[in-house]
Write a protein that holds these residues in place. Structure first.
Motif, PDB file in Angstrom:
ATOM      1  N   UNK A  23     -41.862  -7.924  34.117  1.00 49.27           N
ATOM      2  CA  UNK A  23     -40.713  -7.453  33.329  1.00 49.27           C
ATOM      3  C   UNK A  23     -41.164  -6.688  32.092  1.00 49.27           C
ATOM      4  N   UNK A 252     -33.637  -0.559  31.712  1.00 49.97           N
ATOM      5  CA  UNK A 252     -33.590  -1.946  32.198  1.00 49.97           C
ATOM      6  C   UNK A 252     -33.678  -2.039  33.710  1.00 49.97           C
ATOM      7  N   UNK A 255     -37.088  -2.568  35.099  1.00 49.90           N
ATOM      8  CA  UNK A 255     -37.490  -3.979  35.097  1.00 49.90           C
ATOM      9  C   UNK A 255     -36.865  -4.694  36.294  1.00 49.90           C
ATOM     10  N   UNK A 256     -35.560  -4.432  36.504  1.00 48.80           N
ATOM     11  CA  UNK A 256     -34.870  -5.082  37.633  1.00 48.80           C
ATOM     12  C   UNK A 256     -35.615  -4.819  38.927  1.00 48.80           C
TER      13      UNK A 256
ATOM     14  N   UNK B 187     -31.870 -11.609  35.234  1.00 44.83           N
ATOM     15  CA  UNK B 187     -32.963 -10.689  34.881  1.00 44.83           C
ATOM     16  C   UNK B 187     -32.487  -9.729  33.784  1.00 44.83           C
ATOM     17  N   UNK B 191     -34.259  -8.826  30.385  1.00 43.44           N
ATOM     18  CA  UNK B 191     -34.480  -7.441  29.943  1.00 43.44           C
ATOM     19  C   UNK B 191     -34.021  -7.281  28.499  1.00 43.44           C
ATOM     20  N   UNK B 194     -36.489  -9.072  26.166  1.00 41.59           N
ATOM     21  CA  UNK B 194     -37.792  -8.389  26.086  1.00 41.59           C
ATOM     22  C   UNK B 194     -37.669  -7.069  25.325  1.00 41.59           C
TER      23      UNK B 194
END
Lengths: 291, 211
Positions: A23, A252, A255-256, B187, B191, B194
């Motif tokens: 992540x 984002x 990351x997913x 998640x 995100x 982070x």
């Protein structure tokens, strides 16, 4: 214990660490993976695209900080879209635990980028408790539900609100919702008052909203971070000057994608090791099934 | 966000995530702080944005015209009388009024806004044959088989058995979709944290140190 059982029984903290690393990397080094848009998001985008300076969009902040990573990017993207097209916006908050701060935060982030004036181009009505009662009241008269805006100025003294009395003057009402509040916009505001509605929902809630979308009770649906990223992608494609600003959700989604790959690999490995350890036990004459 | 706020928020974020290693006092401190702050925030916002302007200020401004607001205020206070044993029955009266109102509102809303539109949306044309009609058939079969699965007045034997089994498959697909979305939601929260840690804490701190 066999090799398969040993690998299958790995300490879950190693999985957490791997997910954290997976992540963190795209946050540090954006990858810009492609975002594919879906009709549910395109429908809302196109509706706003069809609006001009004579139109008004109502944006209801029905969420708190716990949903902000998913819904803040939607709010920012929709506000940017409206202000770019000159569409006027009526902002309100119906979620008690942080809704007013979410609305103010989004307005603070976006309004500074445009030459918009509060009262003329947008109005922030503030927070009001009792979501369903407020929604009903606004159908008759918004000023009955919100006699003053968040600054304490009576609505009758605000130029924008002199034109907007109730739902008939609202082109589309968009609720960015956590929990049940988004449902009220579909099964109350749309069903009873005929107001065109769209919802931006957290991913957890998104599946239930598809029934409303399919039944025509909503014109658009933004589901979680993916929905926000799609809206940002549409916005960036239509207005390249916004590409660098509308990128929070798109970033984002990198990351997913990485974390989903890690999860899929672990699900596959978990099943492989389960089958292997099961067959080893069968060969050893042990009982079937997990121990 | 100024750097001090960022450090406080980063400390609390890391304290919460420390639970992933194992339970510890820092996690419990951050958790308790969050619960307390949330409750205090909600009390404050309801008091200052609803009760004071909608009850006290209106009564003070024009008690003759707004006298009926007293009824709501008294009913609200009665809810808390459940903690006083001698008059706890009064709490049930207020609760009964609240439930009566809510059931009345919710019943019509659900019927008009959920049941009827959703039933109408399952009445889909199956002819002429096309891709759309196949999708419509899938919706129809899914709705009927799931309804049969939740029909418990007869044992699921005979024809009911395969139909209810089919219903389970539809439900499993639904659960799978929901679980996938839930993973994405969790998640997304990671995100968000982070991104905050990197953009609002680490980078500004490094910038402050390195000038």
């Amino acid at each position: 214990m066999s090799d398969a059982q040993q690998v299958g029984g790995i300490d879950r903290r190693w999985v957490y660490l791997l997910v954290a690393v997976g992540a963190l990397l795209p946050v540090l080094i954006p990858m810009g993976l492609p975002i594919l848009t879906t009709p549910a998001v395109e429908a809302l985008f196109q509706r706003v695209e069809s609006f001009g300076p004579q139109d008004v969009l109502m944006l209801s902040f029905d969420y708190g900080p716990s949903s902000a990573p998913e819904l803040d990017p939607m709010a920012d993207a929709i506000l940017r879209h409206c202000f770019t097209r000159g569409v006027r916006v009526v902002v309100l908050a119906l979620f008690p635990l942080g809704g007013p701060n979410m609305a103010q935060g989004s307005l603070d982030r976006v309004t500074g980028e445009f030459s918009v004036e509060e009262g003329r181009d947008f109005v922030y009505l503030g927070y009001k408790d009792g979501a369903q009662a407020v929604m009903r009241r606004m159908a008759e008269d918004i000023s009955a539900a919100f006699p003053r805006d968040h600054r304490g100025i009576p609505l009758k003294e605000i130029p924008l609100m002199q034109e907007v009395r109730g739902y008939p003057q609202i082109g589309v009402a968009v609720s960015l919702a956590t929990g049940i509040l988004g449902e009220y916009w579909a099964n109350l505001v749309n069903a009873q008052f005929g107001q065109t509605v769209a919802v931006g929902a957290t991913a957890v809630s998104a599946p239930k909203y598809y029934t409303y979308l399919k039944a025509g009770q909503m014109i658009g649906l933004l589901g979680g971070l993916k929905g926000a990223a799609e809206y940002e992608e549409l916005l960036a494609s239509a207005y390249p000057e916004l590409r660098d600003r509308a990128r929070v959700a798109r970033r984002g989604m990198d990351v997913q994608s990485i974390v989903h790959l890690i999860i899929i690999v672990f699900i596959l490995l978990g099943n492989v090791f389960y089958v292997l350890s099961r067959s080893e036990r069968t060969r050893a004459g042990g009982r079937l099934g997990p121990r | 966000m100024d750097l001090v706020s960022a450090w406080v928020a980063a400390f609390l974020t890391l304290a919460i995530y420390s639970f992933l290693y194992k339970d510890n006092p820092l996690y419990r401190f951050a958790e308790s702080l969050f619960v307390g702050l949330s409750l205090g925030y909600e009390i404050g916002i309801v008091l200052h944005r609803t009760i004071i302007p909608n009850l006290f200020q209106k009564l003070a401004a024009d008690p003759g015209r707004n006298w009926y607001l007293v009824i709501g205020g008294v009913l609200g206070i009665m809810l808390y009388l459940r903690y006083v044993q001698r008059v706890s029955f009064l709490g049930r009266w207020a609760l009964a009024v609240y439930m009566g109102y809510f059931v009345g509102v919710e019943l019509m809303q659900r019927l008009h806004g959920d049941v009827l539109p959703q039933v109408k949306d399952t009445m889909l044309p199956l002819l002429p044959l096309s891709l759309a009609s196949v999708q419509n058939l899938l919706v129809l079969v899914g709705v009927l088989s799931v309804l049969v699965y939740f029909y418990f007045s007869r044992p699921h034997t005979g024809i009911l058995r395969p139909v209810s089994r089919l219903g389970i498959w539809f439900i499993m697909v639904c659960f799978g979709a929901s679980f996938g979305y839930t993973v994405m939601a969790r998640i997304s929260l990671l995100v968000g944290r982070l991104t905050f840690l990197v953009d609002d804490w680490v980078r500004p701190t490094l910038a402050a140190i390195l000038g």
